[in-house]
Design a protein around this motif. Structure first.
Motif, PDB file in Angstrom:
ATOM      1  N   GLY A  70       0.628  -1.269   0.081  1.00 15.00           N
ATOM      2  CA  GLY A  70       0.082   0.040  -0.025  1.00 15.00           C
ATOM      3  C   GLY A  70       0.805   1.442   0.137  1.00 15.00           C
ATOM      4  N   ARG A  71       2.081   1.082  -0.768  1.00 22.10           N
ATOM      5  CA  ARG A  71       2.828   2.487  -0.640  1.00 22.10           C
ATOM      6  C   ARG A  71       2.504   3.218  -1.762  1.00 22.10           C
ATOM      7  N   ILE A  72       1.504   2.993  -2.599  1.00 18.16           N
ATOM      8  CA  ILE A  72       1.313   4.095  -3.643  1.00 18.16           C
ATOM      9  C   ILE A  72      -0.166   4.158  -3.817  1.00 18.16           C
ATOM     10  N   ASP A  73      -0.879   5.149  -4.387  1.00 16.94           N
ATOM     11  CA  ASP A  73      -2.328   5.319  -4.389  1.00 16.94           C
ATOM     12  C   ASP A  73      -2.614   5.261  -6.069  1.00 16.94           C
ATOM     13  N   CYS A  74      -1.695   5.523  -7.059  1.00 13.84           N
ATOM     14  CA  CYS A  74      -1.980   5.676  -8.366  1.00 13.84           C
ATOM     15  C   CYS A  74      -0.662   5.604  -9.244  1.00 13.84           C
ATOM     16  N   MET A  75      -0.799   5.363 -10.373  1.00 11.86           N
ATOM     17  CA  MET A  75       0.350   5.055 -11.138  1.00 11.86           C
ATOM     18  C   MET A  75      -0.037   5.175 -12.812  1.00 11.86           C
ATOM     19  N   MET A  76       1.027   5.427 -13.495  1.00 13.65           N
ATOM     20  CA  MET A  76       0.759   5.599 -14.859  1.00 13.65           C
ATOM     21  C   MET A  76       1.700   4.589 -15.647  1.00 13.65           C
ATOM     22  N   THR A  77       1.051   3.629 -16.046  1.00 19.26           N
ATOM     23  CA  THR A  77       1.844   2.516 -16.903  1.00 19.26           C
ATOM     24  C   THR A  77       0.742   1.746 -17.629  1.00 19.26           C
ATOM     25  N   SER A  78       1.224   0.669 -18.338  1.00 17.34           N
ATOM     26  CA  SER A  78       0.695  -0.201 -19.268  1.00 17.34           C
ATOM     27  C   SER A  78      -0.288  -0.988 -18.628  1.00 17.34           C
ATOM     28  N   ALA A  79      -1.415  -1.577 -19.277  1.00 14.06           N
ATOM     29  CA  ALA A  79      -1.989  -2.800 -18.693  1.00 14.06           C
ATOM     30  C   ALA A  79      -1.171  -4.069 -18.825  1.00 14.06           C
ATOM     31  N   VAL A  80      -0.059  -4.175 -19.425  1.00 10.46           N
ATOM     32  CA  VAL A  80       0.700  -5.115 -19.269  1.00 10.46           C
ATOM     33  C   VAL A  80       1.563  -5.123 -17.781  1.00 10.46           C
ATOM     34  N   THR A  81       2.255  -3.999 -17.342  1.00 12.14           N
ATOM     35  CA  THR A  81       2.760  -3.983 -16.220  1.00 12.14           C
ATOM     36  C   THR A  81       1.797  -3.871 -15.111  1.00 12.14           C
ATOM     37  N   GLY A  82       0.566  -3.584 -15.365  1.00 11.17           N
ATOM     38  CA  GLY A  82      -0.428  -3.601 -14.311  1.00 11.17           C
ATOM     39  C   GLY A  82      -0.856  -5.231 -14.069  1.00 11.17           C
ATOM     40  N   VAL A  83      -0.613  -6.084 -15.130  1.00 12.98           N
ATOM     41  CA  VAL A  83      -1.098  -7.410 -14.935  1.00 12.98           C
ATOM     42  C   VAL A  83       0.146  -8.249 -14.228  1.00 12.98           C
ATOM     43  N   GLU A  84       1.394  -7.643 -14.947  1.00 15.73           N
ATOM     44  CA  GLU A  84       2.556  -8.350 -14.101  1.00 15.73           C
ATOM     45  C   GLU A  84       2.785  -8.167 -12.578  1.00 15.73           C
ATOM     46  N   SER A  85       2.183  -6.816 -12.368  1.00 15.87           N
ATOM     47  CA  SER A  85       2.318  -6.376 -10.775  1.00 15.87           C
ATOM     48  C   SER A  85       1.046  -6.736 -10.241  1.00 15.87           C
ATOM     49  N   ARG A  86       0.325  -7.360 -10.633  1.00 12.99           N
ATOM     50  CA  ARG A  86      -1.118  -7.761  -9.898  1.00 12.99           C
ATOM     51  C   ARG A  86      -1.668  -6.528  -9.383  1.00 12.99           C
ATOM     52  N   VAL A  87      -1.896  -5.567 -10.071  1.00 13.66           N
ATOM     53  CA  VAL A  87      -2.295  -4.116  -9.661  1.00 13.66           C
ATOM     54  C   VAL A  87      -3.716  -4.377  -8.689  1.00 13.66           C
ATOM     55  N   TRP A  88      -4.537  -5.234  -9.235  1.00 15.47           N
ATOM     56  CA  TRP A  88      -5.597  -5.555  -8.546  1.00 15.47           C
ATOM     57  C   TRP A  88      -5.629  -5.740  -6.881  1.00 15.47           C
ATOM     58  N   GLN A  89      -4.282  -5.948  -6.351  1.00 16.33           N
ATOM     59  CA  GLN A  89      -4.278  -6.056  -4.950  1.00 16.33           C
ATOM     60  C   GLN A  89      -4.435  -4.865  -4.359  1.00 16.33           C
ATOM     61  N   SER A  90      -4.465  -3.527  -5.183  1.00 20.44           N
ATOM     62  CA  SER A  90      -4.910  -2.335  -4.280  1.00 20.44           C
ATOM     63  C   SER A  90      -5.329  -1.305  -5.267  1.00 20.44           C
ATOM     64  N   MET A  91      -5.236  -1.619  -6.398  1.00 19.53           N
ATOM     65  CA  MET A  91      -5.909  -0.560  -7.531  1.00 19.53           C
ATOM     66  C   MET A  91      -7.012  -1.061  -8.552  1.00 19.53           C
ATOM     67  N   ARG A  92      -8.263  -0.711  -8.540  1.00 18.18           N
ATOM     68  CA  ARG A  92      -9.067  -1.338  -9.421  1.00 18.18           C
ATOM     69  C   ARG A  92      -9.860  -0.253 -10.254  1.00 18.18           C
ATOM     70  N   TYR A  93      -8.967   0.628 -10.586  1.00 16.75           N
ATOM     71  CA  TYR A  93      -9.602   1.660 -11.418  1.00 16.75           C
ATOM     72  C   TYR A  93      -8.450   1.971 -12.530  1.00 16.75           C
ATOM     73  N   PHE A  94      -8.775   1.628 -13.769  1.00  8.61           N
ATOM     74  CA  PHE A  94      -7.907   1.981 -14.942  1.00  8.61           C
ATOM     75  C   PHE A  94      -8.458   2.845 -15.983  1.00  8.61           C
TER      76      PHE A  94
END
Ligand code: PCA
Length: 340
Positions: free
Chosen positions: A212-236
């Protein structure tokens, strides 16, 4: 050639000799051994082994190895194992490693024109991004040659969107949010958006999200998946802000020291990798969007007010970039916008 490489070559030769009876194994898995007298290169990248860029690098290495009958072997070292992403260019330049891959926005302190692809809202599609690369390429090649580096190829990441842990209606909602950045360029974008940049390299993103160190980020769908973004971010939000490119390059001395057939084979493998990589990027992007949705991430276009704010930010950033970079920026943007 450094000591480690020499040792490794000797070791590989011994390994090869002890397995010489296994010629069948050699042809089935050429990457497992080195031919006697082979040149062994290491190629450093800061991205994960499963990422499409890395898979493409491995395919290039394999192609060059096969084409040279094992005379040129390139070991791809992913995940920042050899050098941290932002240190790779210098390491290759200094000959600490023969070749490497870096995101071009990480090179701007030394080669300002490398940042053209990370000026927001200049490119809106892969076609735009390719056209920009065609214009940028000779300039980058020249700047790299002056630094003892040889450009092999570049491939774009999928479009950069905005992830957040809460719904966003306008840019003002980002005020004070902790936005992940991975170099000075992305930190500046975060600051311009009113957010607080937090430096997190790709290799540490999964953990930063879990913690939970970050609230938002700009990156690709690919990096979102590779980092399992849904752990804490559910809006893209599909902002399509820019198409950053990864550049693959070699130490020029190492390149010049290659036997002519190896140089030729690597040049051809690099050209093929560039073509293959751009297609792989688009395929990975589409697949990753599906994967995000399957994991409960809402993928949405940006609300109108927000997109208006973003365009303004883009204009501001572009003007600043042109002022900062000077003539080199015009050499890129004038032909780019001419043919637009
Ligand atoms: N993924 C990389 C760079 C751009 C991208 O889409 C990252 O976020 O570090």
């Amino acid at each position: 050639m450094d000591r480690a490489t020499t040792d490794r070559r000797a070791f590989s030769r011994r390994t090869f000799a002890s397995l010489a009876c296994g010629a069948a194994a050699w042809s089935a898995a050429p990457s497992a051994f080195s031919a006697p007298g082979a040149t062994v290169w290491r190629l450093a990248t800061g991205y994960p082994a499963e990422n499409f860029h890395t898979v493409n690098l491995v395919a290039m290495a394999r192609e060059a190895e096969l084409a040279t009958g094992g005379q040129l072997r390139i070991e791809v070292r992913p995940g920042g194992a050899l050098f941290a992403l932002n240190a790779i260019r210098a390491a290759v330049q200094e000959g600490k490693v023969e070749a490497g891959e870096a995101i071009m926005s990480s090179l701007v302190a030394d080669v300002p024109i490398a940042g053209a692809d990370s000026v927001p809202f200049i490119t809106g599609s892969y076609d735009d991004a390719q056209r920009l690369w065609r214009i940028q390429r000779p300039l980058i090649e020249k700047a790299f040659a002056q630094r003892g580096l040889r450009v092999l190829y570049a491939v774009a990441w999928p479009p950069q969107g905005l992830y957040a842990n809460r719904p966003l209606g306008a840019m003002a909602d980002l005020r004070g949010m902790r936005m992940r950045a991975y170099n000075a360029t992305t930190a500046r974008i975060a600051t311009l958006m009113g957010a607080v940049p937090v430096d997190v390299p790709a290799t540490e993103l999964d953990k930063a999200l879990a913690d939970g160190r970050i609230d938002c980020m700009m990156t690709s769908a690919v990096t979102g998946v590779e980092s399992r973004v849904w752990q804490s971010m559910r809006y893209f939000y599909e902002v399509n802000a820019w198409f950053p490119k990864n550049l693959v390059f070699a130490n020029a001395q190492a390149w010049d020291a290659l036997a002519a057939p190896s140089r030729d084979a690597l040049g051809k493998a690099a050209t093929a990798a560039e073509l293959r990589g751009w297609a792989a990027s688009a395929t990975a992007a589409a697949r990753s969007m599906d994967e995000l949705r399957r994991n409960g991430v809402k993928t949405e276009p940006v609300p109108y007010l927000f997109s208006r704010d973003l365009r303004r930010l883009g204009e501001h950033f572009s003007l600043d970039w042109v002022k900062q970079v000077g003539v080199g920026a015009n050499d890129i943007f004038i032909p780019y916008f001419d043919k637009h």
